[in-house]
Motif scaffolding. Structure first.
Motif, PDB file in Angstrom:
ATOM      1  N   LYS A  48      53.210  51.322  87.921  1.00 38.32           N
ATOM      2  CA  LYS A  48      53.830  51.581  89.071  1.00 38.32           C
ATOM      3  C   LYS A  48      53.617  50.441  89.983  1.00 38.32           C
ATOM      4  O   LYS A  48      54.610  49.745  90.816  1.00 38.32           O
ATOM      5  N   LYS A  49      52.269  49.670  90.107  1.00 42.89           N
ATOM      6  CA  LYS A  49      51.883  48.880  91.068  1.00 42.89           C
ATOM      7  C   LYS A  49      52.787  47.440  90.556  1.00 42.89           C
ATOM      8  O   LYS A  49      53.173  46.597  91.464  1.00 42.89           O
ATOM      9  N   ALA A  50      52.790  47.265  88.993  1.00 43.14           N
ATOM     10  CA  ALA A  50      53.094  46.115  88.528  1.00 43.14           C
ATOM     11  C   ALA A  50      54.836  46.229  89.014  1.00 43.14           C
ATOM     12  O   ALA A  50      55.291  45.090  89.314  1.00 43.14           O
ATOM     13  N   PHE A  51      55.379  47.334  88.687  1.00 37.26           N
ATOM     14  CA  PHE A  51      57.055  47.195  89.094  1.00 37.26           C
ATOM     15  C   PHE A  51      57.013  47.074  90.674  1.00 37.26           C
ATOM     16  O   PHE A  51      58.049  46.543  90.907  1.00 37.26           O
ATOM     17  N   GLY A  52      56.325  47.567  91.293  1.00 35.77           N
ATOM     18  CA  GLY A  52      56.443  47.465  92.968  1.00 35.77           C
ATOM     19  C   GLY A  52      56.336  46.014  93.217  1.00 35.77           C
ATOM     20  O   GLY A  52      57.128  45.772  94.173  1.00 35.77           O
ATOM     21  N   VAL A  53      55.236  45.311  92.775  1.00 35.72           N
ATOM     22  CA  VAL A  53      55.195  43.875  93.071  1.00 35.72           C
ATOM     23  C   VAL A  53      56.455  42.964  92.385  1.00 35.72           C
ATOM     24  O   VAL A  53      57.232  42.443  93.395  1.00 35.72           O
ATOM     25  N   LYS A  54      56.974  43.315  91.274  1.00 37.32           N
ATOM     26  CA  LYS A  54      58.095  42.399  90.847  1.00 37.32           C
ATOM     27  C   LYS A  54      59.369  43.007  91.374  1.00 37.32           C
ATOM     28  O   LYS A  54      60.234  42.420  92.110  1.00 37.32           O
ATOM     29  N   GLY A  55      59.605  44.394  91.834  1.00 38.97           N
ATOM     30  CA  GLY A  55      60.865  44.844  92.354  1.00 38.97           C
ATOM     31  C   GLY A  55      60.987  44.435  93.769  1.00 38.97           C
ATOM     32  O   GLY A  55      62.192  44.506  94.303  1.00 38.97           O
ATOM     33  N   GLY A  56      59.940  44.184  94.629  1.00 38.65           N
ATOM     34  CA  GLY A  56      59.735  43.641  96.022  1.00 38.65           C
ATOM     35  C   GLY A  56      60.581  42.299  95.893  1.00 38.65           C
ATOM     36  O   GLY A  56      60.922  41.678  97.112  1.00 38.65           O
ATOM     37  N   TYR A  57      60.576  41.726  95.070  1.00 34.46           N
ATOM     38  CA  TYR A  57      61.030  40.333  94.707  1.00 34.46           C
ATOM     39  C   TYR A  57      62.477  40.131  93.839  1.00 34.46           C
ATOM     40  O   TYR A  57      62.625  39.044  93.503  1.00 34.46           O
ATOM     41  N   ALA A  58      62.836  41.118  93.311  1.00 30.59           N
ATOM     42  CA  ALA A  58      63.796  41.392  92.205  1.00 30.59           C
ATOM     43  C   ALA A  58      63.710  40.433  91.105  1.00 30.59           C
ATOM     44  O   ALA A  58      64.358  39.932  90.459  1.00 30.59           O
ATOM     45  N   ALA A  59      62.324  40.346  90.633  1.00 31.59           N
ATOM     46  CA  ALA A  59      61.997  39.824  89.513  1.00 31.59           C
ATOM     47  C   ALA A  59      62.216  40.478  88.289  1.00 31.59           C
ATOM     48  O   ALA A  59      61.867  41.867  88.292  1.00 31.59           O
ATOM     49  N   LYS A  60      62.820  40.214  87.074  1.00 34.13           N
ATOM     50  CA  LYS A  60      62.763  41.147  85.991  1.00 34.13           C
ATOM     51  C   LYS A  60      62.049  40.678  84.774  1.00 34.13           C
ATOM     52  O   LYS A  60      61.512  41.435  84.128  1.00 34.13           O
ATOM     53  N   LEU A  61      61.677  39.479  84.759  1.00 33.11           N
ATOM     54  CA  LEU A  61      60.861  39.281  83.646  1.00 33.11           C
ATOM     55  C   LEU A  61      59.336  38.925  83.894  1.00 33.11           C
ATOM     56  O   LEU A  61      59.075  38.600  85.141  1.00 33.11           O
ATOM     57  N   ASN A  62      58.627  39.287  82.734  1.00 33.71           N
ATOM     58  CA  ASN A  62      57.243  38.823  83.030  1.00 33.71           C
ATOM     59  C   ASN A  62      56.744  37.526  82.329  1.00 33.71           C
ATOM     60  O   ASN A  62      57.489  37.097  81.564  1.00 33.71           O
ATOM     61  N   PRO A  63      55.686  36.847  82.847  1.00 32.97           N
ATOM     62  CA  PRO A  63      54.918  37.378  84.079  1.00 32.97           C
ATOM     63  C   PRO A  63      55.598  36.860  85.403  1.00 32.97           C
ATOM     64  O   PRO A  63      56.402  36.095  85.251  1.00 32.97           O
ATOM     65  N   PHE A  64      55.206  37.543  86.352  1.00 38.14           N
ATOM     66  CA  PHE A  64      55.574  37.226  87.783  1.00 38.14           C
ATOM     67  C   PHE A  64      54.544  37.196  88.665  1.00 38.14           C
ATOM     68  O   PHE A  64      53.571  37.881  88.615  1.00 38.14           O
ATOM     69  N   ALA A  65      54.421  36.151  89.738  1.00 45.33           N
ATOM     70  CA  ALA A  65      53.298  36.018  90.624  1.00 45.33           C
ATOM     71  C   ALA A  65      53.968  35.791  91.963  1.00 45.33           C
ATOM     72  O   ALA A  65      54.993  35.095  92.107  1.00 45.33           O
ATOM     73  N   VAL A  66      53.066  35.934  92.893  1.00 43.32           N
ATOM     74  CA  VAL A  66      53.264  35.864  94.224  1.00 43.32           C
ATOM     75  C   VAL A  66      52.122  35.458  95.042  1.00 43.32           C
ATOM     76  O   VAL A  66      50.955  36.225  94.891  1.00 43.32           O
ATOM     77  N   ILE A  67      51.968  34.528  95.851  1.00 44.42           N
ATOM     78  CA  ILE A  67      50.918  33.994  96.632  1.00 44.42           C
ATOM     79  C   ILE A  67      51.504  34.509  98.203  1.00 44.42           C
ATOM     80  O   ILE A  67      52.441  34.468  98.678  1.00 44.42           O
ATOM     81  N   CYS A  68      50.479  35.353  98.680  1.00 40.61           N
ATOM     82  CA  CYS A  68      50.372  35.873  99.771  1.00 40.61           C
ATOM     83  C   CYS A  68      49.295  35.214 100.825  1.00 40.61           C
ATOM     84  O   CYS A  68      48.157  35.009 100.388  1.00 40.61           O
ATOM     85  N   ASP A  69      49.567  35.082 102.051  1.00 41.80           N
ATOM     86  CA  ASP A  69      48.409  34.871 103.033  1.00 41.80           C
ATOM     87  C   ASP A  69      47.560  35.913 103.399  1.00 41.80           C
ATOM     88  O   ASP A  69      47.927  37.070 102.992  1.00 41.80           O
ATOM     89  N   LYS A  70      46.528  35.810 104.132  1.00 41.06           N
ATOM     90  CA  LYS A  70      45.490  36.871 104.545  1.00 41.06           C
ATOM     91  C   LYS A  70      46.107  38.040 105.230  1.00 41.06           C
ATOM     92  O   LYS A  70      45.606  39.185 105.222  1.00 41.06           O
ATOM     93  N   GLU A  71      47.636  37.933 105.720  1.00 43.25           N
ATOM     94  CA  GLU A  71      47.903  39.092 106.373  1.00 43.25           C
ATOM     95  C   GLU A  71      48.858  39.800 105.372  1.00 43.25           C
ATOM     96  O   GLU A  71      49.680  40.654 105.943  1.00 43.25           O
ATOM     97  N   GLY A  72      49.185  39.273 104.384  1.00 47.42           N
ATOM     98  CA  GLY A  72      49.911  39.829 103.375  1.00 47.42           C
ATOM     99  C   GLY A  72      51.509  39.193 103.256  1.00 47.42           C
ATOM    100  O   GLY A  72      52.294  39.776 102.548  1.00 47.42           O
ATOM    101  N   LYS A  73      51.574  38.136 104.028  1.00 44.49           N
ATOM    102  CA  LYS A  73      53.072  37.760 104.142  1.00 44.49           C
ATOM    103  C   LYS A  73      52.985  36.706 102.966  1.00 44.49           C
ATOM    104  O   LYS A  73      52.408  35.900 102.486  1.00 44.49           O
ATOM    105  N   PRO A  74      54.305  37.112 102.166  1.00 44.64           N
ATOM    106  CA  PRO A  74      54.354  36.181 100.946  1.00 44.64           C
ATOM    107  C   PRO A  74      54.766  34.684 101.352  1.00 44.64           C
ATOM    108  O   PRO A  74      55.336  34.255 102.415  1.00 44.64           O
ATOM    109  N   LEU A  75      54.079  33.574 100.570  1.00 49.48           N
ATOM    110  CA  LEU A  75      53.996  32.250 100.789  1.00 49.48           C
ATOM    111  C   LEU A  75      55.220  31.673  99.653  1.00 49.48           C
ATOM    112  O   LEU A  75      55.819  30.709  99.932  1.00 49.48           O
TER     113      LEU A  75
END
Length: 99
Positions: A48-75
């Motif tokens: 559920k968490k994995a698909f939540g991460v991917k779904g928030g960015y419309a990513a379909k394939l694995n692996p997917f990664a996102v860097i966020c700042d300390k406030e949680g904003k995606p960079l």
């Protein structure tokens, strides 16, 4: 222990276990100020968490990664769809954001 300046969220599956292990080693050895959170889509308790991460960015394939700042904003998001989700590419961007 140093303060976390960045969070790296990663969604992967069993086929990319080595990718996640290599990323874990990199962050542990070189970036103590980066918090790494990985979720395996093949594990029921993490799916559920994995698909939540991917779904928030419309990513379909694995692996997917996102860097966020300390406030949680995606960079920066790293999509496998365009071949940018690699350990070296992620390290290059972490270096940019930590300088």
């Amino acid at each position: 222990m140093s303060e976390c300046l960045l969070t790296l969220l990663v969604a992967y599956d069993d086929n990319f276990e080595k990718f996640f292990q290599d990323l874990t080693s990199l962050v542990t050895d070189k970036y103590p100020e980066v918090e790494l959170l990985g979720y395996n889509t093949d594990l029921l308790k993490e799916r559920k968490k994995a698909f939540g991460v991917k779904g928030g960015y419309a990513a379909k394939l694995n692996p997917f990664a996102v860097i966020c700042d300390k406030e949680g904003k995606p960079l920066k998001a790293f999509y496998s769809e365009v071949g940018e989700c690699t350990v070296d590419n992620i390290a290059t961007h972490i270096d940019k954001y930590l300088i």
